[in-house]
Design a protein around this motif. Sequence first.
Motif, PDB file in Angstrom:
ATOM      1  N   GLN A 146       0.770  -1.325  -0.014  1.00 23.12           N
ATOM      2  CA  GLN A 146       0.008  -0.163   0.057  1.00 23.12           C
ATOM      3  C   GLN A 146       0.919   1.139  -0.127  1.00 23.12           C
ATOM      4  O   GLN A 146       1.928   1.288   0.733  1.00 23.12           O
ATOM      5  N   THR A 147       0.578   2.137  -0.966  1.00 26.02           N
ATOM      6  CA  THR A 147       1.319   3.454  -1.033  1.00 26.02           C
ATOM      7  C   THR A 147       0.526   4.608  -0.954  1.00 26.02           C
ATOM      8  O   THR A 147      -0.755   4.370  -1.548  1.00 26.02           O
ATOM      9  N   THR A 148       0.930   5.507  -0.320  1.00 24.13           N
ATOM     10  CA  THR A 148       0.232   6.846  -0.116  1.00 24.13           C
ATOM     11  C   THR A 148       0.926   8.256   0.088  1.00 24.13           C
ATOM     12  O   THR A 148       2.219   8.009   0.491  1.00 24.13           O
ATOM     13  N   SER A 149       0.426   9.361  -0.358  1.00 24.35           N
ATOM     14  CA  SER A 149       1.308  10.323  -0.520  1.00 24.35           C
ATOM     15  C   SER A 149       0.727  11.246   0.684  1.00 24.35           C
ATOM     16  O   SER A 149       1.078  12.468   0.681  1.00 24.35           O
ATOM     17  N   ASP A 150      -0.613  11.013   1.029  1.00 20.08           N
ATOM     18  CA  ASP A 150      -1.416  11.693   1.916  1.00 20.08           C
ATOM     19  C   ASP A 150      -2.124  10.671   2.603  1.00 20.08           C
ATOM     20  O   ASP A 150      -3.276  10.094   2.595  1.00 20.08           O
ATOM     21  N   THR A 151      -1.495  10.705   4.151  1.00 20.10           N
ATOM     22  CA  THR A 151      -2.245   9.977   5.129  1.00 20.10           C
ATOM     23  C   THR A 151      -3.424  10.298   5.596  1.00 20.10           C
ATOM     24  O   THR A 151      -4.147   9.590   6.375  1.00 20.10           O
ATOM     25  N   SER A 152      -3.901  11.718   5.309  1.00 21.62           N
ATOM     26  CA  SER A 152      -5.358  12.129   5.875  1.00 21.62           C
ATOM     27  C   SER A 152      -6.218  11.345   4.743  1.00 21.62           C
ATOM     28  O   SER A 152      -7.531  11.444   5.279  1.00 21.62           O
ATOM     29  N   ARG A 153      -6.016  10.654   3.743  1.00 24.77           N
ATOM     30  CA  ARG A 153      -7.022  10.127   3.025  1.00 24.77           C
ATOM     31  C   ARG A 153      -7.181   8.389   3.265  1.00 24.77           C
ATOM     32  O   ARG A 153      -6.029   7.936   3.584  1.00 24.77           O
ATOM     33  N   PRO A 154      -7.960   7.893   3.157  1.00 24.44           N
ATOM     34  CA  PRO A 154      -8.004   6.369   3.238  1.00 24.44           C
ATOM     35  C   PRO A 154      -6.953   5.768   2.374  1.00 24.44           C
ATOM     36  O   PRO A 154      -7.058   6.134   1.183  1.00 24.44           O
ATOM     37  N   LEU A 155      -6.331   4.462   2.988  1.00 23.34           N
ATOM     38  CA  LEU A 155      -5.283   3.962   2.241  1.00 23.34           C
ATOM     39  C   LEU A 155      -6.102   3.046   0.991  1.00 23.34           C
ATOM     40  O   LEU A 155      -7.248   2.646   1.156  1.00 23.34           O
ATOM     41  N   ALA A 156      -5.592   3.060  -0.354  1.00 18.40           N
ATOM     42  CA  ALA A 156      -6.002   2.325  -1.234  1.00 18.40           C
ATOM     43  C   ALA A 156      -5.939   0.822  -0.930  1.00 18.40           C
ATOM     44  O   ALA A 156      -5.048   0.363   0.075  1.00 18.40           O
ATOM     45  N   LYS A 157      -6.820   0.108  -1.430  1.00 18.79           N
ATOM     46  CA  LYS A 157      -6.503  -1.570  -1.643  1.00 18.79           C
ATOM     47  C   LYS A 157      -5.138  -1.996  -1.883  1.00 18.79           C
ATOM     48  O   LYS A 157      -4.527  -1.446  -2.755  1.00 18.79           O
ATOM     49  N   PRO A 158      -4.701  -3.024  -0.964  1.00 15.28           N
ATOM     50  CA  PRO A 158      -3.294  -3.469  -1.208  1.00 15.28           C
ATOM     51  C   PRO A 158      -3.153  -4.013  -2.391  1.00 15.28           C
ATOM     52  O   PRO A 158      -4.077  -4.639  -3.224  1.00 15.28           O
ATOM     53  N   THR A 159      -1.990  -3.622  -3.167  1.00 17.85           N
ATOM     54  CA  THR A 159      -1.416  -4.517  -4.309  1.00 17.85           C
ATOM     55  C   THR A 159      -0.800  -5.857  -4.160  1.00 17.85           C
ATOM     56  O   THR A 159       0.115  -5.622  -3.370  1.00 17.85           O
ATOM     57  N   ARG A 160      -1.244  -6.826  -4.744  1.00 13.91           N
ATOM     58  CA  ARG A 160      -0.508  -8.178  -4.672  1.00 13.91           C
ATOM     59  C   ARG A 160       0.713  -8.244  -5.773  1.00 13.91           C
ATOM     60  O   ARG A 160       0.548  -7.877  -7.105  1.00 13.91           O
ATOM     61  N   LEU A 161       1.906  -8.471  -5.261  1.00 14.50           N
ATOM     62  CA  LEU A 161       2.823  -8.581  -6.431  1.00 14.50           C
ATOM     63  C   LEU A 161       3.394 -10.160  -5.553  1.00 14.50           C
ATOM     64  O   LEU A 161       3.588 -10.383  -4.585  1.00 14.50           O
ATOM     65  N   ASP A 162       3.672 -11.021  -6.759  1.00 12.37           N
ATOM     66  CA  ASP A 162       4.210 -12.361  -6.644  1.00 12.37           C
ATOM     67  C   ASP A 162       5.806 -12.227  -7.191  1.00 12.37           C
ATOM     68  O   ASP A 162       5.875 -11.986  -8.579  1.00 12.37           O
TER      69      ASP A 162
END
Length: 674
Positions: A571-587
């Motif tokens: 999960q990546t964000t540049s603004d913690t005041s907003r809800p986090l996006a759905k996690p991205t899965r990487l294999d």
Amino acid sequence: MPVPLSGRTTRARRLRLPRLLALLTLIAAALLLSAPAASAHATLLLTTPQAGSSVAQAPDTLTLTFNEPVNTTTHAVRLTDVQGKPAPLGATQRAADGRTLRAALKSAPPAGVYLVQWQVTASDGDTMAGSYRFAIGPADAGLTTAPAATATPGQATTTALRWVLFTALAIAVGGAATRPLFALRAGPAGPTQPKARTQTAIWIGAAAALGLAALVVGEGSLPDGLPQLTPAQLTASIPGTLAAVEVLAFVAAALLARTRRPTWSLLPLTAVAIAEGLRGHPEAAAAGWGAALTTVHLLAAALWTGALVHTLRTARAWRDHPHLARTVVNDYARVALTLVLLVIATGTIATLVMIRRLGDLTSTGWGLALLAKLALVAAAALLAFLARRRVTDPAKRLSMWSAARAEAGILAAVLALSSLLTALAPPRTSADTAYTLPPAPNGPVIAVGTRAGEIGIHAQASRGRLVLNLSAPGTDPANPPRANVRLTATAATPGHTPRPLTLRPCGPACFTTPLTWRDGTTVLGLHAQATGWTGGNAAFSIPWPAKPAPAALRRVTTAMRNAGPVTLYEQTTSDTSRPLAKPTRLDLTGRRFLDAEPYTDGRATVVNQADTGPDGTTFLLGYPAERIEIRLLTAPDGRILRETLTAPNHLIERTFVYPERTEDEHDGSHTDRR
């Protein structure tokens, strides 16, 4: 008809005098205009190595940072061991606009306790000196926790000479301003005024100004400075230039006082007050109008004092002409209260400029001297008021003279305290001055990071010190946000309630505070704001003491290279005041993941092992130059279970799931199939 030789000589002198005065005035004006404002009293803010600290290895360079630009002296920085044996240092270099001194060690001294002695010339011309200790290796016995109290060589001489200068200025200004008025009152057929002391006072003031100039050149020593007193030495520094202005102004005033227009001497005497304003404390706190404030305050006090002295002398000389005596006293009384109010108003404003806390008035020598001066000014004001009321009452005139004489004595003491205040350091020079650069860490460092809205917060904790740097999207460490950056912080140490921290700026988007770390985990609460970006609240924990663990990080990277397949939820964000996006899965594989990480080679600028618990071992990594902090949670076998990475532009949270663990491990359960 031929002109007698004596007449030609007199005429030649009259012709030369205006030219000489014009030359002196032009020189003084040029020096005054070219001299920027002098600040007041250099204060040693921080050192590297830190005063009272112990470093593992001998430093390459000694660094001393002051709150204002300083001029180096012959003995700027010296290093000796506790037995007084000197350690060889290179030439002292100035940096950071003259605020920082650096002296390179020519060779590495052995382990032990060392004494650093420093001496500089502050921008106000005073020579400041001090010392502190630090240790190399484990030999930290006898260390102090802070720099020794700063001394001011020549402080007593400076105070005495400035008292003489202020008194001479008062007598000269008072005489030049009142004598023409009193002459008009007496008329051509009236009594003559007592012999003027203006000339004597001006030359005494010139001698005092010359002595102050010698103190500047002699680094606080009058005997050392007098032989070196040359125009080149004086104009080599701002304090010397201002001292030269005062000497020239007094000389010009003395010559003008001998002409048919002695009141013209008030012009160069005003230049003396302006020079004092440029080197005064208020100018250091409020550039521009601080000098104007001091100039008006000094001129009003000088006129109040000098006019009173000349009025008393004139009234006494005219005691056989009681009507004229009462007239001149009335003239003085009409302006005295106006001058009193002006002195009180400018002094009050200057006090508000110089202090931030009322406690400074009773906890510092400068504050106590100021309180004494204010009390004396109030007493003199009361006596001036009583004298004005009694001047028209014949029954009370005897007590009026007693009050006036007491007023003159009190004003002499006021000038003495004013002189002392110029030699003492005001409280705000050390407590409220921003650092120009972040202080160097003291011992091992713990680096942690977080994000408050769009603002990244990067912390470095070392012994007795916390440094916080802010970043924002679109900025980089070399160009942090500058517009209205604000940060407040609280610290909750183990077993204690949160308390606010006093943060001091240490450069663009940088703040620092002294902080005594207690064993255990300290939780910092933060609120950050910056114009143009979304701010907010944040918190992180700092474990103490620091536990450097570079070898343990290499074991982690070895385990990850041998880990094989791994599923990564990011999960990546540049603004913690907003809800986090759905996690991205990487294999991917552990090796492939590691190749993209800053610690791919098993190294980081700062590596600390925080703790080991049932969930695994926590590591704190830091790359201060890049403003990157990483928190790792690792399994007993060294593989990474979680990673939180704070960078200038974003925050990344990652959870790792390995084939032998359940797929719900990324939600924090860490259940093992086996």
